[in-house]
Design a protein around this motif. Structure first.
Motif, PDB file in Angstrom:
ATOM      1  N   UNK A   1       9.566   6.143 -14.421  1.00 45.13           N
ATOM      2  CA  UNK A   1      11.008   5.993 -14.471  1.00 45.13           C
ATOM      3  C   UNK A   1      11.526   4.860 -13.620  1.00 45.13           C
ATOM      4  N   UNK A   2      10.656   4.006 -13.101  1.00 42.83           N
ATOM      5  CA  UNK A   2      11.115   2.946 -12.199  1.00 42.83           C
ATOM      6  C   UNK A   2      11.443   1.673 -12.980  1.00 42.83           C
ATOM      7  N   UNK A   3      12.294   0.868 -12.393  1.00 42.13           N
ATOM      8  CA  UNK A   3      12.616  -0.406 -13.030  1.00 42.13           C
ATOM      9  C   UNK A   3      11.382  -1.295 -12.997  1.00 42.13           C
ATOM     10  N   UNK A   4      11.163  -2.112 -14.028  1.00 42.61           N
ATOM     11  CA  UNK A   4       9.973  -2.954 -14.017  1.00 42.61           C
ATOM     12  C   UNK A   4      10.057  -3.992 -12.899  1.00 42.61           C
ATOM     13  N   UNK A   5       8.919  -4.271 -12.281  1.00 47.10           N
ATOM     14  CA  UNK A   5       8.889  -5.275 -11.230  1.00 47.10           C
ATOM     15  C   UNK A   5       8.415  -6.588 -11.847  1.00 47.10           C
ATOM     16  N   UNK A   6       8.513  -7.662 -11.069  1.00 45.36           N
ATOM     17  CA  UNK A   6       8.165  -8.979 -11.599  1.00 45.36           C
ATOM     18  C   UNK A   6       6.730  -9.032 -12.095  1.00 45.36           C
ATOM     19  N   UNK A   7       5.798  -8.614 -11.248  1.00 44.59           N
ATOM     20  CA  UNK A   7       4.376  -8.663 -11.605  1.00 44.59           C
ATOM     21  C   UNK A   7       3.752  -7.352 -11.179  1.00 44.59           C
ATOM     22  N   UNK A   8       2.787  -6.844 -11.953  1.00 46.22           N
ATOM     23  CA  UNK A   8       2.129  -5.619 -11.496  1.00 46.22           C
ATOM     24  C   UNK A   8       1.392  -5.885 -10.182  1.00 46.22           C
ATOM     25  N   UNK A   9       1.481  -4.929  -9.266  1.00 46.75           N
ATOM     26  CA  UNK A   9       0.787  -5.107  -7.989  1.00 46.75           C
ATOM     27  C   UNK A   9      -0.367  -4.105  -7.935  1.00 46.75           C
ATOM     28  N   UNK A  10      -1.539  -4.588  -7.537  1.00 49.33           N
ATOM     29  CA  UNK A  10      -2.720  -3.716  -7.475  1.00 49.33           C
ATOM     30  C   UNK A  10      -3.069  -3.472  -6.008  1.00 49.33           C
ATOM     31  N   UNK A  11      -3.065  -2.189  -5.619  1.00 51.62           N
ATOM     32  CA  UNK A  11      -3.352  -1.826  -4.237  1.00 51.62           C
ATOM     33  C   UNK A  11      -4.613  -0.964  -4.195  1.00 51.62           C
ATOM     34  N   UNK A  12      -5.588  -1.362  -3.377  1.00 55.43           N
ATOM     35  CA  UNK A  12      -6.835  -0.612  -3.224  1.00 55.43           C
ATOM     36  C   UNK A  12      -6.826   0.062  -1.858  1.00 55.43           C
ATOM     37  N   UNK A  13      -7.024   1.388  -1.835  1.00 47.34           N
ATOM     38  CA  UNK A  13      -7.066   2.114  -0.563  1.00 47.34           C
ATOM     39  C   UNK A  13      -8.405   2.852  -0.471  1.00 47.34           C
ATOM     40  N   UNK A  14      -9.216   2.445   0.495  1.00 48.74           N
ATOM     41  CA  UNK A  14     -10.533   3.058   0.669  1.00 48.74           C
ATOM     42  C   UNK A  14     -10.642   3.681   2.059  1.00 48.74           C
ATOM     43  N   UNK A  15     -11.699   4.494   2.219  1.00 52.96           N
ATOM     44  CA  UNK A  15     -11.970   5.081   3.532  1.00 52.96           C
ATOM     45  C   UNK A  15     -12.704   6.390   3.374  1.00 52.96           C
ATOM     46  N   UNK A  16     -13.208   6.931   4.497  1.00 53.75           N
ATOM     47  CA  UNK A  16     -13.920   8.207   4.437  1.00 53.75           C
ATOM     48  C   UNK A  16     -12.975   9.383   4.160  1.00 53.75           C
ATOM     49  N   UNK A  17     -13.572  10.551   4.012  1.00 55.17           N
ATOM     50  CA  UNK A  17     -12.818  11.775   3.711  1.00 55.17           C
ATOM     51  C   UNK A  17     -11.880  12.166   4.861  1.00 55.17           C
ATOM     52  N   UNK A  18     -10.673  12.586   4.512  1.00 54.87           N
ATOM     53  CA  UNK A  18      -9.742  13.105   5.497  1.00 54.87           C
ATOM     54  C   UNK A  18      -8.986  12.043   6.278  1.00 54.87           C
ATOM     55  N   UNK A  19      -9.064  10.798   5.851  1.00 58.29           N
ATOM     56  CA  UNK A  19      -8.340   9.746   6.561  1.00 58.29           C
ATOM     57  C   UNK A  19      -6.899   9.625   6.045  1.00 58.29           C
ATOM     58  N   UNK A  20      -6.592  10.300   4.939  1.00 60.68           N
ATOM     59  CA  UNK A  20      -5.230  10.295   4.406  1.00 60.68           C
ATOM     60  C   UNK A  20      -5.059   9.461   3.148  1.00 60.68           C
ATOM     61  N   UNK A  21      -6.158   9.120   2.491  1.00 61.16           N
ATOM     62  CA  UNK A  21      -6.062   8.247   1.306  1.00 61.16           C
ATOM     63  C   UNK A  21      -5.186   8.850   0.206  1.00 61.16           C
ATOM     64  N   UNK A  22      -5.465  10.120  -0.172  1.00 57.77           N
ATOM     65  CA  UNK A  22      -4.737  10.711  -1.296  1.00 57.77           C
ATOM     66  C   UNK A  22      -3.255  10.870  -0.969  1.00 57.77           C
ATOM     67  N   UNK A  23      -2.958  11.465   0.189  1.00 57.39           N
ATOM     68  CA  UNK A  23      -1.549  11.707   0.537  1.00 57.39           C
ATOM     69  C   UNK A  23      -0.794  10.382   0.636  1.00 57.39           C
TER      70      UNK A  23
END
Ligand code: ADP
Ligand code: CDP
Length: 231
Positions: A4-26
């Motif tokens: 439901x968001x307005x389209x942005x100029x360019x798609x942005x790709x964000x990569x979030x890595x790390x071990x378990x329990x560091x807060x990646x999903x939240x």
């Protein structure tokens, strides 16, 4: 339009890595929701294929047996951060993939190159299809799956903080046992030959041990906005 968001100029790709329990999903879910981006939990995909292997009685001590059936299950991931969904052959597995049994076996399955090739292909096609952009979280997103991501974040936290967070989720599970299980899984994920858990050379490392979840989210949102402004 996604989320439901307005389209942005360019798609942005964000990569979030790390071990378990560091807060990646939240963190990833909240950042995606706040910025109108799609969201992909790649750990859920490895958990889903592991669930299918357990359910079908595949010998998980035999990488050849795992490799032989890696192409069989159809895994479909939803990318709405408000309602992350995952099915295997049409069955909703969002609950079953979080059991102790799947958690203890996922590293053996995710280490098999045929499994990684299959899941990586799925991840790349979902990222390419996200009209506004996407936040993808996992272990090898910045290094292998999306090496050209606009922004790469590597989250860390002390084993004690991570175990306390996970035990809280598991409703009072023993912190020491949880800590040992986390350390064992991190070691397996970091030492496998094919795309191990690792920080990309160009990733921004954020130690979340002393930060609240809100602070981590704010930090990542700011980094994404800075990247977008610089585009
Ligand atoms: N900075 C933080 N401070 C306290 N608790 C946190 C923080 N980040 C995440 N959590 C909590 O820790 C648990 C694990 O977080 P999660 O996002 O699932 O981590 P990961 O995806 O890296 O395994 C969740 O219950 C989450 O609410
Ligand atoms: N990009 C990824 C994501 C997860 N995984 C595997 O999937 C497992 C489960 O990931 P997860 O993100 O659900 O784990 P938690 O952080 O929730 O404990 C990891 O321990 C890895 O073995 C992977 O190999 N590569």
């Amino acid at each position: 339009m996604e989320n439901g968001a307005a389209p942005t100029a360019k798609p942005v790709i964000v990569a979030i890595d790390g071990p378990s329990g560091t807060g990646k999903s939240s963190t990833s879910k909240a950042v995606a929701a706040q910025l109108g981006l799609s969201y992909l939990d790649t750990g859920a995909q490895y958990r889903a294929i592991t669930w299918w292997m357990v359910t079908n009685g595949i010998d998980l001590e035999d990488p050849t047996a795992i490799a032989a059936v890696a192409g069989k299950p159809e895994i479909v991931s939803g990318t709405d951060p408000a309602a992350p969904a995952i099915t295997v052959d049409g069955v909703d597995v969002a609950g079953p993939i979080r059991t102790q049994e799947v958690t203890s076996k996922v590293s053996a399955v995710s280490a098999v190159p045929e499994v990684r090739a299959r899941i990586t292909e799925l991840q790349r096609s979902l990222a390419a299809a996200a009209a506004n952009g996407i936040v993808v979280e996992g272990r090898d997103i910045g290094t292998t799956v999306l090496p050209d991501a606009d922004l790469k974040i590597f989250l860390t936290a002390s084993p004690e903080a991570r175990a306390a967070r996970r035990s809280g989720e598991l409703k009072g599970a023993d912190v020491a046992a949880t800590r040992e299980a986390l350390i064992k899984r991190d070691a397996a994920d970091s030492s496998r030959k094919t795309s191990p858990l690792a920080k990309a050379g160009d990733a921004v490392e954020v130690d979340t041990t002393e930060l609240t979840l809100a602070q981590v989210i704010e930090c990542v949102v700011t980094l994404v906005e800075e990247k977008r402004a610089g585009k």
